[in-house]
Design an enzyme around this catalytic site. Structure first.
Site, PDB file in Angstrom:
ATOM      1  N   HIS A 232       2.419  16.361  -6.648  1.00 32.54           N
ATOM      2  CA  HIS A 232       2.745  14.936  -6.649  1.00 32.54           C
ATOM      3  C   HIS A 232       2.545  14.264  -8.000  1.00 32.54           C
ATOM      4  O   HIS A 232       2.840  13.091  -8.147  1.00 32.54           O
ATOM      5  CB  HIS A 232       1.913  14.194  -5.606  1.00 32.54           C
ATOM      6  CG  HIS A 232       0.478  14.021  -6.021  1.00 32.54           C
ATOM      7  ND1 HIS A 232      -0.445  15.013  -5.874  1.00 32.54           N
ATOM      8  CD2 HIS A 232      -0.163  12.986  -6.599  1.00 32.54           C
ATOM      9  CE1 HIS A 232      -1.608  14.591  -6.341  1.00 32.54           C
ATOM     10  NE2 HIS A 232      -1.470  13.361  -6.792  1.00 32.54           N
TER      11      HIS A 232
HETATM   12  C1  UD1 Z   1      -2.481   8.474  -6.005  1.00 31.22           C
HETATM   13  C2  UD1 Z   1      -3.536   8.573  -7.107  1.00 31.22           C
HETATM   14  C3  UD1 Z   1      -3.781  10.038  -7.437  1.00 31.22           C
HETATM   15  C4  UD1 Z   1      -4.063  10.858  -6.193  1.00 31.22           C
HETATM   16  C5  UD1 Z   1      -2.918  10.652  -5.207  1.00 31.22           C
HETATM   17  C6  UD1 Z   1      -3.111  11.457  -3.938  1.00 31.22           C
HETATM   18  C7  UD1 Z   1      -3.543   6.736  -8.765  1.00 31.22           C
HETATM   19  C8  UD1 Z   1      -3.180   6.380 -10.143  1.00 31.22           C
HETATM   20  N1  UD1 Z   1      -3.082   7.939  -8.336  1.00 31.22           N
HETATM   21  O1  UD1 Z   1      -1.271   8.915  -6.556  1.00 31.22           O
HETATM   22  O2  UD1 Z   1      -4.890  10.124  -8.315  1.00 31.22           O
HETATM   23  O3  UD1 Z   1      -4.187  12.228  -6.530  1.00 31.22           O
HETATM   24  O4  UD1 Z   1      -2.838   9.255  -4.908  1.00 31.22           O
HETATM   25  O5  UD1 Z   1      -2.108  11.226  -3.015  1.00 31.22           O
HETATM   26  O6  UD1 Z   1      -4.221   5.989  -8.098  1.00 31.22           O
HETATM   27  N2  UD1 Z   1       3.483   6.098  -0.944  1.00 31.22           N
HETATM   28  C9  UD1 Z   1       3.913   6.167   0.357  1.00 31.22           C
HETATM   29  N3  UD1 Z   1       2.973   6.096   1.331  1.00 31.22           N
HETATM   30  C10 UD1 Z   1       1.664   5.932   1.076  1.00 31.22           C
HETATM   31  C11 UD1 Z   1       1.248   5.855  -0.266  1.00 31.22           C
HETATM   32  C12 UD1 Z   1       2.175   5.946  -1.264  1.00 31.22           C
HETATM   33  O7  UD1 Z   1       5.083   6.306   0.638  1.00 31.22           O
HETATM   34  O8  UD1 Z   1       0.863   5.857   2.016  1.00 31.22           O
HETATM   35  C13 UD1 Z   1       4.484   6.189  -2.016  1.00 31.22           C
HETATM   36  C14 UD1 Z   1       4.486   4.920  -2.840  1.00 31.22           C
HETATM   37  O9  UD1 Z   1       5.470   4.058  -2.399  1.00 31.22           O
HETATM   38  C15 UD1 Z   1       4.758   5.413  -4.235  1.00 31.22           C
HETATM   39  C16 UD1 Z   1       4.283   6.838  -4.230  1.00 31.22           C
HETATM   40  O10 UD1 Z   1       4.070   7.220  -2.889  1.00 31.22           O
HETATM   41  O11 UD1 Z   1       6.126   5.405  -4.526  1.00 31.22           O
HETATM   42  C17 UD1 Z   1       3.038   6.972  -5.039  1.00 31.22           C
HETATM   43  O12 UD1 Z   1       1.915   6.272  -4.476  1.00 31.22           O
HETATM   44  P1  UD1 Z   1       0.699   5.777  -5.408  1.00 31.22           P
HETATM   45  O13 UD1 Z   1      -0.430   5.318  -4.583  1.00 31.22           O
HETATM   46  O14 UD1 Z   1       1.233   4.840  -6.404  1.00 31.22           O
HETATM   47  O15 UD1 Z   1       0.243   7.009  -6.240  1.00 31.22           O
HETATM   48  P2  UD1 Z   1       0.106   8.546  -5.847  1.00 31.22           P
HETATM   49  O16 UD1 Z   1       1.170   9.289  -6.569  1.00 31.22           O
HETATM   50  O17 UD1 Z   1      -0.029   8.720  -4.382  1.00 31.22           O
END
Ligand code: UD1
Length: 398
Positions: A232
């Site tokens: 991811h």
């Molecule tokens: C975050 C953390 C990372 C961790 C990861 C585990 C930061 C900078 N990064 O990254 O350290 O390893 O989580 O998963 O805090 N999304 C969903 N559903 C959710 C959550 C997110 O669809 O429940 C989508 C969001 O819309 C976004 C993408 O996933 O487009 C990324 O989510 P985000 O929380 O920004 O960062 P992660 O890549 O999950």
């Protein structure tokens, strides 16, 4: 341990020698398995240390959130800030705006943050400016790669935290180099491994996990077993050409060893956006949504190899003794390489195929479990925190 894991007792709000509650913050998936044992240890400390759980809502999907809360027997959050997704600036700012009144309302004795996600830094900044002591669990890990948002979150959180708990001894070296006084740092071990050992016997069978998603578990019966994949990191999945290359490498691995790919929503969205679905051979790669904790534990424990860019999986595979190929150029968890089962392979297809071939020949890294990854880190934190708070500690003058 057998049977169901005991629910975490509600530490509740009480007055303990006039101290306010400990505000424990979680935001995203990797925080949940770190905070669960801490809440349990605060509640079972004698006397109990009053705690409140604040969820920023950074992760909100049922698969990224609710399932893990249930599996880990985390209590419902006392406060949910419901920030959701956004750019880093928006997400961090929203957490800060919504966390500030929570600190004002509860007047905590300290704020406990874990790991390196945006919520970790956002809540740290709010607390520290209100002169509320900040306690950082999993302090001092460094990838030395400042393009990673997590590295920025780690460096800044550690710089202003008042009590820093570390998982491995190299962390103290990084902290001292950055000017953090050694007396603020306590080596306690790894709370994530507390969770793993606590739940190990409850892990779900991999075949049941595949069946639950309508997939044929016969895939797991290959003579070499199966591999597990999670990816991811923006550096691997946000660019179309890079992601296509990564999927091509996975296809090459899958021709030797069937794979189970637990796909993060970011990765799934990008595969769709870039039109790369055709690169995933459904006969050789079982694609699952993000998994619950017990499913993931079962999948990892039974795997021949794990391919990942996650931080947590590098540690969990080391604790389980399963070879891990980390698809990154660096790691903030060097002990998993020096002592554990982890190998850095980046996106080098030849290196990855070569490493998989070695593992299939039974020549994978065996490793050993690092010091203090013994299932009792959270108890050490609770004991230290009690003494530290009662030493009349206030936020460090800066
Ligand atoms: C975050 C953390 C990372 C961790 C990861 C585990 C930061 C900078 N990064 O990254 O350290 O390893 O989580 O998963 O805090 N999304 C969903 N559903 C959710 C959550 C997110 O669809 O429940 C989508 C969001 O819309 C976004 C993408 O996933 O487009 C990324 O989510 P985000 O929380 O920004 O960062 P992660 O890549 O999950």
């Amino acid at each position: 341990m057998t049977g169901a894991a005991p629910a975490i007792a509600d530490a509740g709000i009480g007055s303990t020698a006039g101290l306010g509650p400990v505000l424990c913050v979680v935001g995203a998936r990797p925080n949940f398995m770190k905070m669960a044992p801490i809440l349990r240890a605060l509640a079972s400390h004698r006397p109990p240390i009053p705690a409140l759980l604040v969820h920023t809502g950074q992760h909100y999907d049922a698969e990224m959130n609710d399932r893990l809360f249930d599996d880990l027997r985390l209590p419902r959050p006392d406060v949910n800030l419901e920030v959701g997704s956004g750019t880093h600036a928006v997400q961090t700012a929203e957490v800060m705006k919504r966390f500030e009144p929570v600190v004002d309302q509860h007047r905590p004795s300290c704020v406990v943050v874990v790991g390196d996600v945006n919520s970790t830094l956002a809540c740290t900044l709010v607390a520290v400016k209100k002169h509320v002591p900040v306690v950082h669990v999993e302090a001092g890990l460094r990838s030395h790669d400042r393009r990673m948002p997590e590295e920025i979150n780690r460096v800044l959180t550690d710089q202003v935290a008042d009590r820093l708990y570390t998982t491995e001894r190299s962390a103290l070296v990084h902290l001292q180099r950055e000017g953090v006084p050694a007396e603020r740092v306590v080596f306690v071990g790894n709370v994530m491994i507390d969770s793993l050992l606590h739940h190990r016997e409850l892990a779900r069978a991999p075949a049941a996990t595949l069946r639950a998603h309508g997939l044929d578990p016969a895939l797991l019966d290959h003579r070499h077993g199966y591999g597990v994949v999670t990816l991811h990191r923006p550096s691997n999945v946000d660019d179309a050409a890079t992601l296509a290359d990564v999927l091509g490498t996975l296809a090459a691995v899958a021709s030797q060893l069937p794979l189970v790919f637990a796909m993060h929503p970011r990765t799934r969205a990008n595969i769709e956006r870039f039109g790369l679905q055709h690169l995933i051979d459904a006969q050789r790669i079982a694609v699952l949504p993000p998994q619950g904790y017990l499913e993931m534990l079962g999948l990892m424990a039974g795997a021949t190899v794990v391919l990942t860019d996650s931080g947590g999986l590098q540690e969990e595979t080391t604790a389980l003794g399963v070879p891990c190929l980390t698809m990154r150029e660096n790691t903030e968890r060097p002990i998993t390489i020096e002592q554990g089962t982890n190998t850095l392979v980046g996106r080098d297809r030849d290196a990855i195929l070569g490493a998989v071939a070695e593992i299939l020949l039974g020549r994978g890294k065996r490793g050993r479990v690092p010091e203090l990854w013994d299932g009792h880190a959270a108890e050490r934190i609770a004991a230290d925190l009690w003494g530290w708070l009662h030493a009349g500690h206030e936020a460090t003058p800066r």
